[in-house]
Design a protein around this motif. Sequence first.
Motif, PDB file in Angstrom:
ATOM      1  N   PRO A 180     -49.536  60.364 140.456  1.00  0.00           N
ATOM      2  CA  PRO A 180     -50.105  61.378 139.571  1.00  0.00           C
ATOM      3  C   PRO A 180     -51.635  61.337 139.604  1.00  0.00           C
ATOM      4  CG  PRO A 180     -49.451  59.478 138.291  1.00  0.00           C
ATOM      5  CD  PRO A 180     -49.073  59.183 139.721  1.00  0.00           C
ATOM      6  N   VAL A 181     -52.242  62.490 139.487  1.00  0.00           N
ATOM      7  CA  VAL A 181     -53.696  62.594 139.385  1.00  0.00           C
ATOM      8  C   VAL A 181     -54.014  63.328 138.089  1.00  0.00           C
ATOM      9  CG1 VAL A 181     -55.770  63.654 140.359  1.00  0.00           C
ATOM     10  CG2 VAL A 181     -54.119  62.537 141.874  1.00  0.00           C
ATOM     11  N   ASP A 182     -54.832  62.712 137.261  1.00  0.00           N
ATOM     12  CA  ASP A 182     -55.258  63.329 136.005  1.00  0.00           C
ATOM     13  C   ASP A 182     -56.733  62.993 135.825  1.00  0.00           C
ATOM     14  OD1 ASP A 182     -55.663  64.393 133.519  1.00  0.00           O
ATOM     15  OD2 ASP A 182     -54.064  63.261 132.524  1.00  0.00           O
ATOM     16  N   GLU A 248     -69.300  62.729 140.755  1.00  0.00           N
ATOM     17  CA  GLU A 248     -68.750  62.111 141.971  1.00  0.00           C
ATOM     18  C   GLU A 248     -67.249  61.923 141.761  1.00  0.00           C
ATOM     19  OE1 GLU A 248     -68.290  61.169 145.602  1.00  0.00           O
ATOM     20  OE2 GLU A 248     -70.139  61.999 144.828  1.00  0.00           O
ATOM     21  N   THR A 249     -66.524  63.046 141.834  1.00  0.00           N
ATOM     22  CA  THR A 249     -65.080  63.065 141.615  1.00  0.00           C
ATOM     23  C   THR A 249     -64.350  62.182 142.618  1.00  0.00           C
ATOM     24  OG1 THR A 249     -65.319  65.331 140.788  1.00  0.00           O
ATOM     25  CG2 THR A 249     -63.091  64.613 141.361  1.00  0.00           C
ATOM     26  N   ARG A 250     -64.945  61.971 143.766  1.00  0.00           N
ATOM     27  CA  ARG A 250     -64.348  61.134 144.799  1.00  0.00           C
ATOM     28  C   ARG A 250     -63.915  59.769 144.267  1.00  0.00           C
ATOM     29  NH1 ARG A 250     -68.025  58.699 146.735  1.00  0.00           N
ATOM     30  NH2 ARG A 250     -67.447  56.822 147.865  1.00  0.00           N
ATOM     31  N   ILE A 251     -64.695  59.216 143.346  1.00  0.00           N
ATOM     32  CA  ILE A 251     -64.370  57.898 142.788  1.00  0.00           C
ATOM     33  C   ILE A 251     -63.034  57.952 142.047  1.00  0.00           C
ATOM     34  CG2 ILE A 251     -65.115  56.094 141.191  1.00  0.00           C
ATOM     35  CD1 ILE A 251     -66.888  56.337 143.695  1.00  0.00           C
ATOM     36  N   ALA A 252     -62.895  58.926 141.172  1.00  0.00           N
ATOM     37  CA  ALA A 252     -61.671  59.033 140.368  1.00  0.00           C
ATOM     38  C   ALA A 252     -60.466  59.362 141.234  1.00  0.00           C
ATOM     39  CB  ALA A 252     -61.853  60.096 139.283  1.00  0.00           C
ATOM     40  N   LEU A 253     -60.629  60.264 142.199  1.00  0.00           N
ATOM     41  CA  LEU A 253     -59.488  60.646 143.021  1.00  0.00           C
ATOM     42  C   LEU A 253     -59.013  59.480 143.876  1.00  0.00           C
ATOM     43  CD1 LEU A 253     -57.500  62.765 144.007  1.00  0.00           C
ATOM     44  CD2 LEU A 253     -59.153  63.378 145.783  1.00  0.00           C
ATOM     45  N   PHE A 254     -59.927  58.753 144.484  1.00  0.00           N
ATOM     46  CA  PHE A 254     -59.507  57.652 145.344  1.00  0.00           C
ATOM     47  C   PHE A 254     -58.779  56.583 144.537  1.00  0.00           C
ATOM     48  CE2 PHE A 254     -60.633  53.935 148.217  1.00  0.00           C
ATOM     49  CZ  PHE A 254     -59.652  54.236 149.142  1.00  0.00           C
ATOM     50  N   GLU A 255     -59.262  56.326 143.329  1.00  0.00           N
ATOM     51  CA  GLU A 255     -58.597  55.332 142.487  1.00  0.00           C
ATOM     52  C   GLU A 255     -57.169  55.742 142.151  1.00  0.00           C
ATOM     53  OE1 GLU A 255     -62.462  53.436 140.145  1.00  0.00           O
ATOM     54  OE2 GLU A 255     -61.245  54.970 139.169  1.00  0.00           O
ATOM     55  N   GLN A 256     -56.952  57.034 141.917  1.00  0.00           N
ATOM     56  CA  GLN A 256     -55.637  57.488 141.482  1.00  0.00           C
ATOM     57  C   GLN A 256     -54.705  57.833 142.636  1.00  0.00           C
ATOM     58  OE1 GLN A 256     -55.716  60.442 138.310  1.00  0.00           O
ATOM     59  NE2 GLN A 256     -57.667  59.667 137.553  1.00  0.00           N
ATOM     60  N   ALA A 257     -55.250  58.361 143.720  1.00  0.00           N
ATOM     61  CA  ALA A 257     -54.411  58.888 144.801  1.00  0.00           C
ATOM     62  C   ALA A 257     -53.769  57.804 145.647  1.00  0.00           C
ATOM     63  CB  ALA A 257     -55.234  59.820 145.693  1.00  0.00           C
ATOM     64  N   PHE A 396     -71.129  51.912 136.474  1.00  0.00           N
ATOM     65  CA  PHE A 396     -70.558  52.560 137.655  1.00  0.00           C
ATOM     66  C   PHE A 396     -69.753  53.792 137.256  1.00  0.00           C
ATOM     67  CE2 PHE A 396     -66.987  52.637 140.832  1.00  0.00           C
ATOM     68  CZ  PHE A 396     -67.747  53.077 141.913  1.00  0.00           C
ATOM     69  N   ARG A 397     -68.933  53.659 136.237  1.00  0.00           N
ATOM     70  CA  ARG A 397     -68.151  54.808 135.778  1.00  0.00           C
ATOM     71  C   ARG A 397     -69.048  55.922 135.244  1.00  0.00           C
ATOM     72  NH1 ARG A 397     -63.140  54.375 137.634  1.00  0.00           N
ATOM     73  NH2 ARG A 397     -62.343  55.709 135.967  1.00  0.00           N
TER      74      ARG A 397
END
Length: 519
Positions: A180-182, A248-257, A396-397
Amino acid sequence: MVIDVRSSLTVMGGHMGKDLAKSVFAPEDRIRYRRKVHRCLDVLDGLLDADVFDTGTGMTGLEIEINLVDADAEPVMRNAELLADLGDSRFQPELGRFNIEFNAPPRKIAPDGFGAFEKDISEALRTAGERAGKADSRLALIGMLPTLTPEHLVLANLSDNERFRALNDEIVAARGEHFPVDIRGVERLRSASGTIVPEAACTSCQFHLQVPPEEFARYWNASQAVAGAQVALGANSPFLHGRRLWAETRIALFEQATDTRPDEFKAQGVRPRVWFGERWITSVFDLFEENVRFFPPLLPLLSEEDPVAVRAGGGIPRLHELCLHNGTVYRWNRPVYDVMDGRPHLRVENRVLPSGPTVVDLLANAAFYFGVVRRLAESERPIWSRLEFATAAANFRSGARHGLDATMCWPGLGEVGVTELVQETLLPLAYEGLDRFGVHPAERDRLLGIIEGRCRTGRNGSTWQTAAVRAAEDRGRNRGTALREMTLRYLDLQHLNEPVHTWPCQPVAAVRRAPPDPA
């Protein structure tokens, strides 16, 4: 963001890549692999106590991930064809068929290494761009391609490569359910996938810095301490699937995906494989030991090397299994063990930044990182003795979420805006650090001047993208059209290699060529 098992599989020999496609890992394979990883770890411990490592500081490297797009800025699934046409080993496939990666040859940055990097990268991208153009494609250096849709991020668009297929299968099996991605940012995105292909949306730039073993902990700690400021300065990924999310959405997506943990494991405190970490370290061994202790193997591939026997015979083992396992734990600052010309060395691999917007912007990011990290690592009173690790993680977040608008906590300053922190505290350290490397003053001033320019104007890749989309929407464009116009204008400006903080926000060319949306 690279799923990095390439280098480890390469050094195992060509037959490993062929076997990979046919591998079905039995429980006994994992037991043997785990035991061998532990033997590798023991050998590494002994190597660190011996005087065998290359102790040089200053050898650096860059990896740049690139998207392929068509005339409408839509992703093009032709990386295999382009790579075959190029025939250049510096270019490699990435996870998605619309991704490739360029590996710049490593070099020292003193005195004019940045200029040499710029020449190498620009010439290689020019050649690749010309070859792509023959197939009606373009290269895009950007953290996330704004025109991507969920329909692009499906298993059919996974690169035709055994290691990616095997890794997808193993991560999916470890998860046992959909990913899931949220992501909650300025807007919110919720989705789910049964594969790791959405991770292909994350395109990054990684920096490598070789350091002596006895100094590794200081450089890694310093890298962790400045990661928040780094990602805030370099943010270039504000849009995904039509939504404006983090800077930098890349951080959140990589963590979740690629999160292999079901909810129950998260509740139990199981660590994520995409990981900032949880403590300062005293030795590089701490990181390798944590990776072995906390994370089960994903690709239990055994090499023929006996690391204990190689070391007993006076040789230097490549520690294949340990390196492969290390490559499947995605720390934002990762340790790398490698052997060159018979001598082992250690590198910090800095993985926090997106690709783009231009080559000169990437090199400015590199100059800032290399300079400030060296100065902090050599400080008599280390920053990590005064900064709580949890605070560094929170910084970082904040940097990833808010970019140049982020607020951070820093010893002696308390809460401070990131641009003030950079201008008043970190940039002076970066100048001093580059001087210690022996970088030519003109190169130092040119590249760090770009960082200062971003702080002064409040403009990086993320703010430029959001301002350009907002301007298009103010003219009546819908979100999809605005994103396409912005991306086309971005590609035109990228080609000029002028720093993003100097780019005009009004996409004049796009206004002239795109008709208004129908009512």
